[in-house]
Write an enzyme that holds these catalytic residues in place. Structure first.
Site, PDB file in Angstrom:
ATOM      1  N   LYS A   1      72.688  22.830 -36.541  1.00  0.00           N
ATOM      2  CA  LYS A   1      73.769  23.374 -37.370  1.00  0.00           C
ATOM      3  C   LYS A   1      74.891  22.356 -37.536  1.00  0.00           C
ATOM      4  O   LYS A   1      75.481  22.226 -38.612  1.00  0.00           O
ATOM      5  CB  LYS A   1      74.311  24.664 -36.734  1.00  0.00           C
ATOM      6  CG  LYS A   1      75.534  25.276 -37.458  1.00  0.00           C
ATOM      7  CD  LYS A   1      75.243  25.578 -38.939  1.00  0.00           C
ATOM      8  CE  LYS A   1      76.244  26.541 -39.546  1.00  0.00           C
ATOM      9  NZ  LYS A   1      77.632  26.109 -39.481  1.00  0.00           N
TER      10      LYS A   1
ATOM     11  N   GLU B   1      76.651  18.639 -45.174  1.00  0.00           N
ATOM     12  CA  GLU B   1      77.481  19.430 -46.099  1.00  0.00           C
ATOM     13  C   GLU B   1      78.751  18.665 -46.473  1.00  0.00           C
ATOM     14  O   GLU B   1      79.126  18.605 -47.647  1.00  0.00           O
ATOM     15  CB  GLU B   1      77.831  20.751 -45.434  1.00  0.00           C
ATOM     16  CG  GLU B   1      78.791  21.641 -46.182  1.00  0.00           C
ATOM     17  CD  GLU B   1      79.217  22.827 -45.331  1.00  0.00           C
ATOM     18  OE1 GLU B   1      80.428  23.103 -45.259  1.00  0.00           O
ATOM     19  OE2 GLU B   1      78.338  23.481 -44.723  1.00  0.00           O
TER      20      GLU B   1
ATOM     21  N   ARG C   1      88.563  13.156 -45.852  1.00  0.00           N
ATOM     22  CA  ARG C   1      89.351  14.356 -45.553  1.00  0.00           C
ATOM     23  C   ARG C   1      90.576  14.001 -44.717  1.00  0.00           C
ATOM     24  O   ARG C   1      91.670  14.542 -44.936  1.00  0.00           O
ATOM     25  CB  ARG C   1      88.487  15.389 -44.822  1.00  0.00           C
ATOM     26  CG  ARG C   1      87.412  15.998 -45.689  1.00  0.00           C
ATOM     27  CD  ARG C   1      86.861  17.277 -45.083  1.00  0.00           C
ATOM     28  NE  ARG C   1      85.738  17.792 -45.842  1.00  0.00           N
ATOM     29  CZ  ARG C   1      85.230  19.011 -45.690  1.00  0.00           C
ATOM     30  NH1 ARG C   1      85.749  19.828 -44.780  1.00  0.00           N
ATOM     31  NH2 ARG C   1      84.206  19.415 -46.409  1.00  0.00           N
TER      32      ARG C   1
ATOM     33  N   GLY D   1      78.442  31.050 -44.849  1.00  0.00           N
ATOM     34  CA  GLY D   1      79.767  31.604 -45.090  1.00  0.00           C
ATOM     35  C   GLY D   1      79.754  33.119 -45.041  1.00  0.00           C
ATOM     36  O   GLY D   1      78.801  33.747 -44.571  1.00  0.00           O
TER      37      GLY D   1
ATOM     38  N   ALA E   1      86.288  38.813 -37.064  1.00  0.00           N
ATOM     39  CA  ALA E   1      86.810  38.045 -38.190  1.00  0.00           C
ATOM     40  C   ALA E   1      85.816  38.229 -39.343  1.00  0.00           C
ATOM     41  O   ALA E   1      84.865  39.003 -39.231  1.00  0.00           O
ATOM     42  CB  ALA E   1      86.978  36.589 -37.807  1.00  0.00           C
TER      43      ALA E   1
ATOM     44  N   SER F   1      74.590  29.738 -40.984  1.00  0.00           N
ATOM     45  CA  SER F   1      75.200  29.102 -42.147  1.00  0.00           C
ATOM     46  C   SER F   1      75.108  29.989 -43.377  1.00  0.00           C
ATOM     47  O   SER F   1      74.123  30.691 -43.578  1.00  0.00           O
ATOM     48  CB  SER F   1      74.519  27.760 -42.443  1.00  0.00           C
ATOM     49  OG  SER F   1      75.071  27.170 -43.602  1.00  0.00           O
TER      50      SER F   1
ATOM     51  N   LYS G   1      85.617  32.156 -31.973  1.00  0.00           N
ATOM     52  CA  LYS G   1      85.974  30.755 -32.110  1.00  0.00           C
ATOM     53  C   LYS G   1      85.323  29.917 -31.017  1.00  0.00           C
ATOM     54  O   LYS G   1      85.272  30.310 -29.855  1.00  0.00           O
ATOM     55  CB  LYS G   1      87.497  30.606 -32.048  1.00  0.00           C
ATOM     56  CG  LYS G   1      88.004  29.211 -32.361  1.00  0.00           C
ATOM     57  CD  LYS G   1      89.522  29.181 -32.358  1.00  0.00           C
ATOM     58  CE  LYS G   1      90.043  27.782 -32.661  1.00  0.00           C
ATOM     59  NZ  LYS G   1      91.538  27.756 -32.643  1.00  0.00           N
TER      60      LYS G   1
ATOM     61  N   HIS H   1      73.717  19.921 -40.068  1.00  0.00           N
ATOM     62  CA  HIS H   1      73.809  20.612 -41.353  1.00  0.00           C
ATOM     63  C   HIS H   1      75.222  20.494 -41.902  1.00  0.00           C
ATOM     64  O   HIS H   1      75.434  20.169 -43.072  1.00  0.00           O
ATOM     65  CB  HIS H   1      73.421  22.086 -41.185  1.00  0.00           C
ATOM     66  CG  HIS H   1      73.825  22.978 -42.327  1.00  0.00           C
ATOM     67  ND1 HIS H   1      75.127  23.405 -42.525  1.00  0.00           N
ATOM     68  CD2 HIS H   1      73.101  23.536 -43.340  1.00  0.00           C
ATOM     69  CE1 HIS H   1      75.188  24.161 -43.597  1.00  0.00           C
ATOM     70  NE2 HIS H   1      73.975  24.250 -44.107  1.00  0.00           N
ATOM     71  N   ASN H   2      76.212  20.754 -41.054  1.00  0.00           N
ATOM     72  CA  ASN H   2      77.592  20.710 -41.516  1.00  0.00           C
ATOM     73  C   ASN H   2      78.018  19.290 -41.872  1.00  0.00           C
ATOM     74  O   ASN H   2      78.785  19.080 -42.813  1.00  0.00           O
ATOM     75  CB  ASN H   2      78.526  21.279 -40.446  1.00  0.00           C
ATOM     76  CG  ASN H   2      78.463  22.790 -40.371  1.00  0.00           C
ATOM     77  OD1 ASN H   2      77.505  23.405 -40.829  1.00  0.00           O
ATOM     78  ND2 ASN H   2      79.468  23.405 -39.778  1.00  0.00           N
TER      79      ASN H   2
END
Length: 493
Positions: A184, A191, A291, A131, A12, A129, A76, A187-188
């Site tokens: 991580k 974010e 969200r 992207g 991907a 991290s 995934k 971190h997200n």
């Protein structure tokens, strides 16, 4: 030292870009994707002319690598990772290494690490991290696992990681087991909070000042200039993207985008972990809830027809509100980051991760989504004082909050006045108020309520005082009032 061949599974966007990054640093790469046509397309297009070769089976992939083999999974999270490991392991030997570079849940990483260690296979759960751009040009990497596994690929990580302004790679050994994926995950979560805080500022600017996207873009870009305390990647991309216009209509694209935000699960895991570890992270949680609420579009439309609230106009000075928002956002960010670091501190003790918050902050200075100027401040503060109670009381942040907390309160009030919900801003503010409250009267009331209806008991203050400043002032003995006893006033009612 010869640069070994690296196997990479999963083509991907992140996988393809990471393969190109690795190859550009002098490492031959062998790629495999479950759908063979994607492998063909990649080696004949994006990887054409590069030292990247294709494998069309796990057996072919394993036989293409020198020992000890290094295979990176960019697939995934969840069942697909387990399935891949199940197929790869029979083809490996003791001392070979599997690296999971996806967003796996840290408890899955702990489990997999233990299972593979029994077979003699090394395993690293590496949070990556940045992207697709970060994967290609240099991400922030958070590897956790056996130290010998990290040492085997330390040079590779250093070569492909982002480099901070001082030239130091944004990677370091995080800790054993699932430490890398836990960091991580946090971190997200940070974010999510950061993005929501910025979004609430934008919404308030639109409602209070009637600014269009170009005017808001100019504000964001000014906040991202020079040595501004808000300078960060998320402020930068907000400023750059929000002025984009749709070609067909000529309207600002942000005004045409549906108000429905997706998410992939790491933020939810962060909340789950905070509940398990009893660490409050209200700003991060409010961002997740916002969200979720955005996805209830039909419900929101129906509710807006049934409940209508008047919106007052903001009659103050434009520049004053923008300056107020600047400092309010900075305090809210400090609060949000403090919540994330507090969660990591407790998890470090609970899971034996032995996390180094200063190194983690330095690792986030470049490459990752939350990279920001004030991470320099956080890293430096932790290096000078590795065991502070909370980020909000570190001197530089404490002094700024003491001087400017009224601006965050005022900004929240103005936002509400002009009809803007600011859940993340409000939670950041209330976190500071509650975390610094010497006595929580609400907690006293709830403790008494619990004892009344459920005989759950309560602790008492040992001193005859209305204030308690430390846990030692609390009696460790548990008390209970028999509210329904004969002779008790409540019984007589």
């Amino acid at each position: 030292m010869k640069k070994r061949k690296i196997g990479l599974v999963g083509l991907a966007v992140m996988g393809k870009n990471l393969a190109l990054n690795i190859e550009s640093k002098g490492y031959p790469v062998v790629v495999f994707n479950r759908t063979g046509s994607k492998t063909v397309d990649f080696v004949n297009a994006g990887a054409k002319g590069k030292n990247i070769t294709a494998a069309y089976s796990y057996k072919n992939l394993a036989s293409s690598l020198e020992k000890p083999r290094v295979i990176i999974l960019m697939i995934k999270a969840g069942r697909p990772v387990d399935d891949a490991i199940c197929q790869i392991v029979p083809l490996l030997e003791k001392g070979d290494l599997i690296i999971d570079g996806g967003n796996s849940f840290f408890k899955d990483t702990i489990r997999r690490s233990g299972e593979l260690e029994e077979k003699g296979i090394l395993y690293i759960g590496a949070g990556i991290s940045g992207g697709e751009e970060g994967a290609l040009r240099g991400p922030a990497i958070m590897p956790g696992g056996q130290k010998e596994a990290y040492d085997l690929v330390k040079d590779l990580f250093y070569d492909i990681a982002a480099k901070a302004e001082d030239g130091i790679p944004c990677v370091s050994y995080i800790g054993p087991g699932g430490a890398g994926h836990f960091v991580k995950m946090v971190h997200n979560g940070i974010e999510y909070g950061d993005m929501q805080l910025i979004g609430e500022c934008v919404w308030t600017f639109k409602n209070a000042l009637s600014l269009d996207a170009k005017e808001i873009s100019d504000i964001m870009l000014s906040w991202n200039s020079g040595n501004d305390i808000l300078r960060s990647y998320l402020i930068e991309i907000t400023g750059k993207s929000i002025k984009e216009k749709e070609k067909e209509s000529g309207m600002f694209l942000v005004d045409r985008i549906a108000d429905i935000t997706g998410m992939k699960g790491t933020g939810t895991w962060t909340i789950q972990s905070s509940l398990e570890l009893l660490v409050p992270i209200p700003t991060i949680a409010s961002a997740i809830f916002s969200r979720e609420m955005s996805r209830a579009k039909e419900l929101r439309l129906a509710m807006s027809e049934k409940l209508k609230f008047g919106k007052a106009r903001y009659g103050g000075n434009r520049k004053e509100l923008i300056d107020m928002a600047h400092d309010a956002l900075y305090i809210a960010k400090i609060s949000s980051y403090a919540q994330g670091f507090a969660l990591m501190k407790v998890a470090s003790d609970k899971y034996g991760f032995n996390l180094d918050p200063g190194k983690i902050a330095r690792g986030w200075k470049a490459g990752c989504i939350i990279r920001a100027k004030f991470l320099n401040e956080i890293a430096g503060l932790y290096e000078r004082n590795p065991g502070p109670e909370n980020l909000i009381v570190m001197p530089a942040f404490r002094d700024f909050i003491n001087r400017n907390l009224n601006k965050l309160r005022a900004f929240i009030n103005i936002s509400h006045t002009v009809g803007v919900p600011v859940m993340a801003m409000g939670c950041s503010y209330d976190y500071i108020l509650q975390m610094t409250a010497p006595i929580m009267i609400s907690a006293q009331v709830v403790a008494q309520q619990r004892d009344y209806f459920g005989a759950h008991g309560y602790f008492k203050l040992e001193k005859n005082s209305s204030e308690v400043l430390r846990e030692s002032d609390c009696c460790r003995k548990e008390y209970h009032t028999d509210w329904m006893a004969d002779g008790h006033p409540e019984k007589e009612k």
